[in-house]
Every structure is written in structure tokens, then in C-alpha cells.
Design an enzyme around this catalytic site. Sequence first.
Site, short mmCIF file in Angstrom:
data_model
loop_
_atom_site.label_atom_id
_atom_site.label_comp_id
_atom_site.label_asym_id
_atom_site.label_seq_id
_atom_site.Cartn_x
_atom_site.Cartn_y
_atom_site.Cartn_z
CB SER A 17 31.57 47.71 40.68
OG SER A 17 30.23 47.84 40.29
CE1 TYR A 70 31.47 42.38 39.05
CE2 TYR A 70 29.96 44.11 39.75
CZ TYR A 70 31.06 43.71 39.03
OH TYR A 70 31.78 44.64 38.29
P1 NAD Z 1 35.94 42.88 30.23
O1 NAD Z 1 35.28 41.55 30.23
O2 NAD Z 1 35.87 43.72 29.02
O3 NAD Z 1 37.48 42.74 30.66
C1 NAD Z 1 37.88 41.93 31.72
C2 NAD Z 1 39.16 41.22 31.31
O4 NAD Z 1 39.60 40.43 32.43
C3 NAD Z 1 38.98 40.24 30.13
O5 NAD Z 1 39.94 40.51 29.12
C4 NAD Z 1 39.22 38.88 30.75
O6 NAD Z 1 39.84 37.95 29.85
C5 NAD Z 1 40.13 39.23 31.92
N1 NAD Z 1 40.13 38.20 32.95
C6 NAD Z 1 39.08 37.52 33.47
N2 NAD Z 1 39.51 36.62 34.35
C7 NAD Z 1 40.85 36.74 34.43
C8 NAD Z 1 41.86 36.09 35.18
N3 NAD Z 1 41.57 35.10 36.04
N4 NAD Z 1 43.14 36.48 35.01
C9 NAD Z 1 43.46 37.45 34.12
N5 NAD Z 1 42.55 38.09 33.37
C10 NAD Z 1 41.27 37.74 33.52
O7 NAD Z 1 35.30 43.64 31.47
P2 NAD Z 1 35.38 45.17 31.94
O8 NAD Z 1 33.99 45.67 31.94
O9 NAD Z 1 36.45 45.92 31.26
O10 NAD Z 1 35.77 44.96 33.47
C11 NAD Z 1 37.00 45.39 34.03
C12 NAD Z 1 36.82 45.55 35.52
O11 NAD Z 1 35.90 46.64 35.76
C13 NAD Z 1 36.22 44.33 36.21
O12 NAD Z 1 36.85 44.16 37.47
C14 NAD Z 1 34.77 44.71 36.41
O13 NAD Z 1 34.20 44.03 37.50
C15 NAD Z 1 34.89 46.20 36.65
N6 NAD Z 1 33.66 46.96 36.37
C16 NAD Z 1 33.05 46.84 35.17
C17 NAD Z 1 31.87 47.54 34.96
C18 NAD Z 1 31.09 47.43 33.67
O14 NAD Z 1 29.93 47.84 33.65
N7 NAD Z 1 31.68 46.94 32.58
C19 NAD Z 1 31.33 48.38 35.95
C20 NAD Z 1 32.02 48.48 37.16
C21 NAD Z 1 33.19 47.76 37.36
#
Ligand code: NAD
Length: 279
Positions: A150, A163
Amino acid sequence: MALTNFEGAVAVITGGASGIGFATAKALRSKGAHVVLADINSQGLQQAEEQLRQQQPATTRAGGILTMVTDVTNEEQVEELMRQTSTNFGRIDLVVTSAGIGAGGPIDSFSVSQMQTLMNINFMGTYICTHAALPYMRQQGAGHFVFLSSVAGKLGVPFLSGYCASKWAVRGFASALRAEWYNSGLGITTVYPDWVDTPMVQKEGEVAQIMGVQVLLTPDQVASEILQAVADGRPDLTLAPTQATSLGLQLYKEDPDKAEQLMGASFYERIARLSSNQD
Ligand code: NAD
């Protein structure tokens, strides 16, 4: 060795039921890849599979789809995920570690168990998936990982200390592995997006307001950038569409001490503004 042609490639995507993971699965499948979606959310996985099956791939040969309920913090489940992938599709070309959670708040009230959960899912989950996929990739002499960090893995953000720690850990892990895997045929693209419009951010509500969250990226945009970065063999994919974030990243590179001071000052200015608006 960069993975330049996704047709027939075998990709495991953790967090594949939602957000960036699901969008990446869609993008890969539209290019003819076999996709294995792993997530803790079984209902979300079913819905994701239905949507993928409705999607018409742009290539003539549609890739296979496998979904597996998997907790990325559980070593046995992740080993079974990789075993099933190899049994069903014969190899593992790409592992996208998108499973992750967000949590914020002042460190004074951030509990030990909250911190452990963040580190377990965001960092240990990345490590466990890498460790479990590695034997297959070593045998092939090739393989690529996409780690979701991130911009919070490059900046120190108030109220996001846990985080940030988990995402800096992912960044450090990737950096060490790239050096360790020099000339091995294995690669890692670490992805550093600013805020993306996904359920993770939509859940944050009040904390998102305090943080001044400005969501500009869509999961599909991030997915398309990920595929391009993998095809180009790029180690770093930073997606920072706002001027504030890109200036912050630049300053962190040049003068991290100054960047931390400015980050703190602007954070408390925003809190003061928010509370004076509420009076
Ligand atoms: P999201 O919540 O839409 O998707 C995350 C998925 O991970 C969910 O389906 C959840 O059920 C699954 N998950 C959570 N814990 C788990 C576990 N223990 N085992 C297996 N699956 C699990 O979130 P997103 O925004 O798509 O995030 C995806 C990645 O991108 C994350 O690592 C997040 O930190 C990173 N990220 C997100 C953003 C943002 O703004 N959305 C920005 C930078 C980085």
C-alpha cells in the site's frame, strides 16, 4: 523472467472474493489464465465464481476456475491450496497475495490482538503463501508473485501504525527476496496503491473521514496496472493519483524526518478543522 503471456498461465489469487483480488482474477481470466481464487469468505467466493463464469474471455481458450475457502494465516490450508492448484492445472505461474484487512485508530487504544491480527493476515499471510508456492516454482525454474502492500507501506500515516507496520513488512520481505532470488527465474511485483474503492475502505466510515480518505482508484484500474507491471517484470508498482500522496512519497524518499513532521502537522490541522466544523 517476466510473465508476458497470460494465456494458459496458472494464477492463485488470495482475497480473490472481493476488491482488488477479484478484479485481478477477472483481468487474468479475460486474458485466458486459469484462476484459483482463495478467500476466507465462502459465500463471496461462490458469487465471484458465478460472475467469472458469466464473463466472456477475450481469448478463444477459456481458462479454468477453482475456488478454495482458505485462511491465509493457516499453513495447512495454504499448502492444500497450492497442492490442489498444481494437481488441477499442473503448475503455478503467478501468486497474487491480495488477502488483507485494514484497521486504524490511535495506538493508545489499539489492542495487542488487533495488532497481531493485522500482522498475521497482512504480513504472515503473504509469507505463508510465498513459502507454500515456492517449491512448485523452484521446480519449474520460474514463477512470479504480486504482493499487495500500500502507499502506507512507504509512508508513516498517523492512526494507521499497525496497518503501516504490516505493509512495510511486506515491502521489506519482497526487497530481501528479490535480492535472494537474483538470477533464479523468480520475481516479485510489490504493489503500493493509494485508496481504492473496495469494501475494505467503504467499511472504514469515521476513520476514513478523519484520515481525509480520497478514493480515486477503482479495483479494475489497479488490476489492469498489475497485469501490465507483471508483463513488464516491474518490481514496484506505485499508484498515487493525488498530488498530496505523490509529493508525500517524494519527500519520504528525500527527507524522511521532515516528511514525518509534515505528515503529523497536516493530520492535526485536519482534526482541528473537522472539530471546528462540528462546533
Ligand atoms: P477487500 O476487503 O475488498 O478484499 C480483501 C479480501 O481478503 C476479502 O475478500 C476478505 O474476505 C479476504 N481476507 C481477509 N482475511 C483473509 C484471510 N485470513 N484469509 C483469506 N482471505 C482473507 O479489500 P481490498 O481493498 O481489495 O484489499 C486487497 C489488498 O489490497 C489488501 O491487502 C489491502 O491491504 C490492499 N490495499 C487496499 C487498498 C484500498 O484502498 N482498498 C489500498 C492499498 C492496498
